[in-house]
Design a protein around this motif. Structure first.
Motif, PDB file in Angstrom:
ATOM      1  N   CYS A  98       6.461   7.411   1.343  1.00  0.00           N
ATOM      2  CA  CYS A  98       5.660   6.362   1.624  1.00  0.00           C
ATOM      3  C   CYS A  98       4.860   5.986   0.344  1.00  0.00           C
ATOM      4  N   CYS A 101       1.099   7.335   0.514  1.00  0.00           N
ATOM      5  CA  CYS A 101       0.428   8.962   0.290  1.00  0.00           C
ATOM      6  C   CYS A 101       1.586   9.526  -0.218  1.00  0.00           C
ATOM      7  N   CYS A 146       3.482   5.780   8.806  1.00  0.00           N
ATOM      8  CA  CYS A 146       3.443   7.075   8.348  1.00  0.00           C
ATOM      9  C   CYS A 146       2.459   8.014   9.089  1.00  0.00           C
ATOM     10  N   CYS A 149      -0.846   8.970   6.413  1.00  0.00           N
ATOM     11  CA  CYS A 149      -1.832   7.883   5.921  1.00  0.00           C
ATOM     12  C   CYS A 149      -1.967   6.579   6.848  1.00  0.00           C
TER      13      CYS A 149
END
Ligand code: ZN
Length: 189
Positions: A98, A101, A146, A149
């Motif tokens: 991701c 994050c 995700c 985050c």
């Protein structure tokens, strides 16, 4: 979307036992390009951490961290143009993490060419995505985020290859690729 709403919809996809069972079936006609069959043990190049905290920061901090395109996709549920991502040409073994994050989301071993112009995968790593219904278009779609985050990544469709029959259609600008011979960066905190 509030945090409460997100977690109402957030469920682990796909259920790991289902995926392992599918892989163990051995009927794989996937984009696994090596001669070795995909097995549960070989599916993960970099394993995601066993546990992790959620990651939050202010809108301004997200804007400072991300490009305008990545901010639009991750934080405003936008979509990049097809064929815009250099990740479409990524053929190395490794992990897609991701961009918000650094949580590992996909293994290169589940990537395949869907012909759509977006990086496509037939399964995420277990337990790293949450989904919710996206009703922005006439036909409702399932979008996924995700789990750490809450960054918007893409949409999942049921026209993918074996062994899952799923197509995770991802925005390349929401991901970063880490080759298998490089260490994963630490999760952003
Ligand atoms: Zn994230």
């Amino acid at each position: 979307m509030t945090r409460k709403e997100f977690f109402r919809y957030a469920w682990m996809v796909p259920a790991a036992p289902l995926l392992l069972q599918a892989c163990a079936g051995g009927q794989s006609q996937t984009a696994n390009t090596s001669d070795d069959p995909v097995t549960p043990d070989s599916l993960v190049v970099h394993a995601p951490p066993e546990s992790f905290d959620t990651f939050e920061q202010s809108e301004q901090a997200w804007r400072d961290q991300l490009s305008d395109t990545a901010f639009h996709i991750l934080r405003e549920e936008g979509t990049e143009r097809p064929y815009a991502s250099p990740l479409l040409n990524e053929k190395r073994e490794g992990t897609f993490i991701c961009k918000g994050c650094n949580l590992p989301l996909f293994s290169s071993q589940t990537m395949y060419d869907s012909g759509t112009g977006w990086p496509s995968y037939w399964a995420p790593l277990a337990g790293v995505l949450g989904t919710k219904l996206d009703t922005k278009l006439l036909t409702p779609r399932t979008e996924y985020h995700c789990i750490r985050c809450e960054g918007h990544q893409g949409h999942v469709f049921e026209d993918g290859p074996d062994p899952t029959g799923l197509r995770y259609c991802n925005n390349g600008a929401a991901l970063r690729f880490v080759p298998a011979d490089e260490e994963l960066p630490p999760l952003r905190t």
